[in-house]
Design a protein around this motif. Structure first.
Motif, PDB file in Angstrom:
ATOM      1  N   LEU A 179      51.534  44.525  69.323  1.00 52.42           N
ATOM      2  CA  LEU A 179      52.444  44.361  68.507  1.00 52.42           C
ATOM      3  C   LEU A 179      52.485  45.357  67.357  1.00 52.42           C
ATOM      4  O   LEU A 179      53.560  45.469  66.707  1.00 52.42           O
ATOM      5  CB  LEU A 179      52.919  42.751  68.106  1.00 52.42           C
ATOM      6  N   GLU A 180      51.396  45.508  66.806  1.00 48.94           N
ATOM      7  CA  GLU A 180      51.113  46.427  65.615  1.00 48.94           C
ATOM      8  C   GLU A 180      50.423  47.720  66.155  1.00 48.94           C
ATOM      9  O   GLU A 180      49.730  47.805  66.854  1.00 48.94           O
ATOM     10  CB  GLU A 180      50.163  45.663  64.598  1.00 48.94           C
ATOM     11  N   GLN A 181      51.220  48.902  65.246  1.00 56.86           N
ATOM     12  CA  GLN A 181      50.761  50.188  65.493  1.00 56.86           C
ATOM     13  C   GLN A 181      50.161  50.830  64.074  1.00 56.86           C
ATOM     14  O   GLN A 181      50.681  50.205  63.240  1.00 56.86           O
ATOM     15  CB  GLN A 181      51.672  50.930  66.013  1.00 56.86           C
ATOM     16  N   PHE A 182      49.148  51.667  64.322  1.00 57.56           N
ATOM     17  CA  PHE A 182      48.607  52.059  63.155  1.00 57.56           C
ATOM     18  C   PHE A 182      48.749  53.561  63.150  1.00 57.56           C
ATOM     19  O   PHE A 182      48.428  54.416  63.971  1.00 57.56           O
ATOM     20  CB  PHE A 182      47.065  51.889  62.931  1.00 57.56           C
ATOM     21  N   TRP A 183      49.316  54.234  62.032  1.00 59.68           N
ATOM     22  CA  TRP A 183      49.537  55.762  61.957  1.00 59.68           C
ATOM     23  C   TRP A 183      49.127  56.134  60.775  1.00 59.68           C
ATOM     24  O   TRP A 183      48.946  55.437  59.789  1.00 59.68           O
ATOM     25  CB  TRP A 183      51.328  55.974  61.817  1.00 59.68           C
ATOM     26  N   LEU A 201      53.149  49.915  61.696  1.00 64.60           N
ATOM     27  CA  LEU A 201      54.492  49.325  62.353  1.00 64.60           C
ATOM     28  C   LEU A 201      54.008  48.043  63.090  1.00 64.60           C
ATOM     29  O   LEU A 201      53.412  47.953  63.950  1.00 64.60           O
ATOM     30  CB  LEU A 201      55.013  50.481  63.517  1.00 64.60           C
ATOM     31  N   ALA A 202      54.811  47.257  62.428  1.00 65.92           N
ATOM     32  CA  ALA A 202      54.471  45.786  62.920  1.00 65.92           C
ATOM     33  C   ALA A 202      55.771  45.087  63.677  1.00 65.92           C
ATOM     34  O   ALA A 202      56.720  44.455  62.963  1.00 65.92           O
ATOM     35  CB  ALA A 202      54.141  44.655  61.800  1.00 65.92           C
ATOM     36  N   ARG A 203      55.830  45.131  64.954  1.00 67.56           N
ATOM     37  CA  ARG A 203      56.930  44.423  65.818  1.00 67.56           C
ATOM     38  C   ARG A 203      56.833  43.157  65.788  1.00 67.56           C
ATOM     39  O   ARG A 203      55.628  42.604  65.808  1.00 67.56           O
ATOM     40  CB  ARG A 203      56.915  44.837  67.179  1.00 67.56           C
ATOM     41  N   VAL A 204      57.903  42.353  65.440  1.00 69.03           N
ATOM     42  CA  VAL A 204      57.796  40.860  65.413  1.00 69.03           C
ATOM     43  C   VAL A 204      58.626  40.314  66.676  1.00 69.03           C
ATOM     44  O   VAL A 204      59.748  40.237  66.589  1.00 69.03           O
ATOM     45  CB  VAL A 204      58.757  40.389  63.916  1.00 69.03           C
ATOM     46  N   GLY A 211      58.323  45.662  60.923  1.00 69.82           N
ATOM     47  CA  GLY A 211      58.115  45.842  59.520  1.00 69.82           C
ATOM     48  C   GLY A 211      57.302  47.357  59.605  1.00 69.82           C
ATOM     49  O   GLY A 211      56.592  47.483  60.320  1.00 69.82           O
ATOM     50  N   ILE A 212      57.609  47.926  58.356  1.00 70.81           N
ATOM     51  CA  ILE A 212      56.615  49.220  58.086  1.00 70.81           C
ATOM     52  C   ILE A 212      55.963  48.787  56.637  1.00 70.81           C
ATOM     53  O   ILE A 212      56.508  48.302  55.798  1.00 70.81           O
ATOM     54  CB  ILE A 212      57.590  50.276  57.736  1.00 70.81           C
ATOM     55  N   THR A 231      57.422  57.132  57.860  1.00 70.59           N
ATOM     56  CA  THR A 231      58.424  56.385  57.896  1.00 70.59           C
ATOM     57  C   THR A 231      59.117  56.750  59.095  1.00 70.59           C
ATOM     58  O   THR A 231      59.492  55.801  60.007  1.00 70.59           O
ATOM     59  CB  THR A 231      59.156  56.062  56.719  1.00 70.59           C
ATOM     60  N   ALA A 232      59.695  58.169  59.353  1.00 71.80           N
ATOM     61  CA  ALA A 232      60.522  58.268  60.396  1.00 71.80           C
ATOM     62  C   ALA A 232      59.767  58.155  61.658  1.00 71.80           C
ATOM     63  O   ALA A 232      60.471  57.767  62.665  1.00 71.80           O
ATOM     64  CB  ALA A 232      60.884  59.851  60.155  1.00 71.80           C
ATOM     65  N   ALA A 233      58.477  58.553  61.574  1.00 75.10           N
ATOM     66  CA  ALA A 233      57.787  58.313  62.958  1.00 75.10           C
ATOM     67  C   ALA A 233      57.619  57.122  63.322  1.00 75.10           C
ATOM     68  O   ALA A 233      57.821  56.640  64.636  1.00 75.10           O
ATOM     69  CB  ALA A 233      56.382  58.982  62.728  1.00 75.10           C
ATOM     70  N   ARG A 234      57.537  56.059  62.594  1.00 74.92           N
ATOM     71  CA  ARG A 234      57.262  54.679  62.803  1.00 74.92           C
ATOM     72  C   ARG A 234      58.598  54.227  63.450  1.00 74.92           C
ATOM     73  O   ARG A 234      58.969  53.241  64.250  1.00 74.92           O
ATOM     74  CB  ARG A 234      56.864  53.887  61.700  1.00 74.92           C
ATOM     75  N   ALA A 235      59.696  54.762  62.845  1.00 71.62           N
ATOM     76  CA  ALA A 235      61.255  54.498  62.916  1.00 71.62           C
ATOM     77  C   ALA A 235      61.395  54.495  64.586  1.00 71.62           C
ATOM     78  O   ALA A 235      61.971  53.801  65.365  1.00 71.62           O
ATOM     79  CB  ALA A 235      62.330  54.909  62.272  1.00 71.62           C
ATOM     80  N   ARG A 236      60.974  56.048  64.999  1.00 70.81           N
ATOM     81  CA  ARG A 236      61.136  56.267  66.287  1.00 70.81           C
ATOM     82  C   ARG A 236      60.501  55.616  67.345  1.00 70.81           C
ATOM     83  O   ARG A 236      61.064  55.130  68.266  1.00 70.81           O
ATOM     84  CB  ARG A 236      60.915  57.719  66.483  1.00 70.81           C
TER      85      ARG A 236
END
Length: 277
Positions: A179-183, A201-204, A211-212, A231-236
């Motif tokens: 559910l969470e990614q680390f960038w 990036l934490a998907r709920v 959340g970022i 931020t843009a990379a996490r949004a994609r």
């Protein structure tokens, strides 16, 4: 691209309603080691501390009931010797209006006020030009993730003056089961590649939100578009997983960047912290 600072009162109210309904309470304690309930509160245990979330306190009905719940919560954590501190997360639109005074009366002290930002993920998923030699990538799924997450956590701790260790962050990533990614953003230097900015990036689960968090950038690398690119990379990545909204608790430094990207300020958040004496 819309400017979040130009949002109408109706747009802000709709985003705040989605935030209150989807992101408070149980959604906010999913990263804990364990959690339980006491009235409207969700109380989590996280490493050496605790965390308190709720959607609203209005169901308590009276101010005496609010005081009693705060006292009970302090006693709950104080009875656990492994808990060094716990955070009661408030929002600027919470009831009662004098919650600040009531929390202080029970020994909780406020940390820095941050702004809650929300917006459509598609507004953030734009192309951002990076400085020469800087790359952005997701690393939590890579074989070398341990070294990168530890390095990034050390960088963030230097910038923020503390925070979870690399080992604690790796443990959290494992508990979240994808559910969470680390960038990270890395810069090529004469000494080799180094992490200059990082964030999660934490998907709920069960909501339209991700959340970022983080986005800590070394001082000498600020003002070059790196945080915005991260931020843009996490949004994609969020869009690819079906997320509609991005949320962030941001500092004064990050707010203008996120507003220009289309996020809207909907309220404030202040952590009140109890520390064992």
């Amino acid at each position: 691209m819309p400017d979040g600072s130009q949002a109408t009162p109706e747009e802000r109210a709709a985003l705040l309603a989605a935030y209150d309904a989807q992101l408070r309470g149980v959604s906010e304690v999913q990263g804990g080691l364990s959690w339980d309930r006491s009235g409207p509160l969700w109380r989590a245990l996280v490493n050496r501390g605790g965390f308190v979330s709720y959607e609203s306190l209005e169901s308590l009905g009276t101010l005496d009931a609010v005081d009693a719940l705060i006292a009970e919560t302090v006693a709950f954590y104080a009875a656990r010797p492994e808990v060094e501190e716990f955070e009661w997360k408030t929002r600027g639109h919470d009831w009662p209006p004098d919650l600040d005074q009531r929390l202080r009366a029970h020994g909780l002290q406020p940390d820095e006020v941050e702004t809650v930002m929300i917006g459509e993920a598609r507004h953030l998923a734009v192309d951002v030009e990076l400085p020469e030699g800087v790359t952005v990538r997701r690393v939590d799924q890579l074989p070398e993730r341990e070294a990168l997450v530890v390095e990034a956590s050390e960088v963030a701790a230097r910038i923020f003056g503390g925070g979870p260790s690399g080992e604690e962050m790796l443990d959290r990533l494992d508990r979240m089961h994808g559910l969470e990614q680390f960038w990270v953003a890395e810069a090529s230097t004469h000494e080799g590649s180094r992490v200059v900015c990082s964030g999660r990036l934490a998907r709920v689960e069960g909501t339209e939100f991700a959340g970022i968090w983080g986005g800590s950038t070394l001082p000498e690398w600020r003002g070059k578009g790196i945080y915005r690119a991260l931020t843009a990379a996490r949004a994609r990545a969020a869009l690819a997983e079906g997320v509609r909204y991005i949320n962030s608790d941001c500092t004064v430094m990050s707010r203008p960047i996120l507003e220009r990207s289309g996020l809207v300020a909907v309220t404030t958040t202040t952590p009140y912290v109890w520390r064992r004496s």
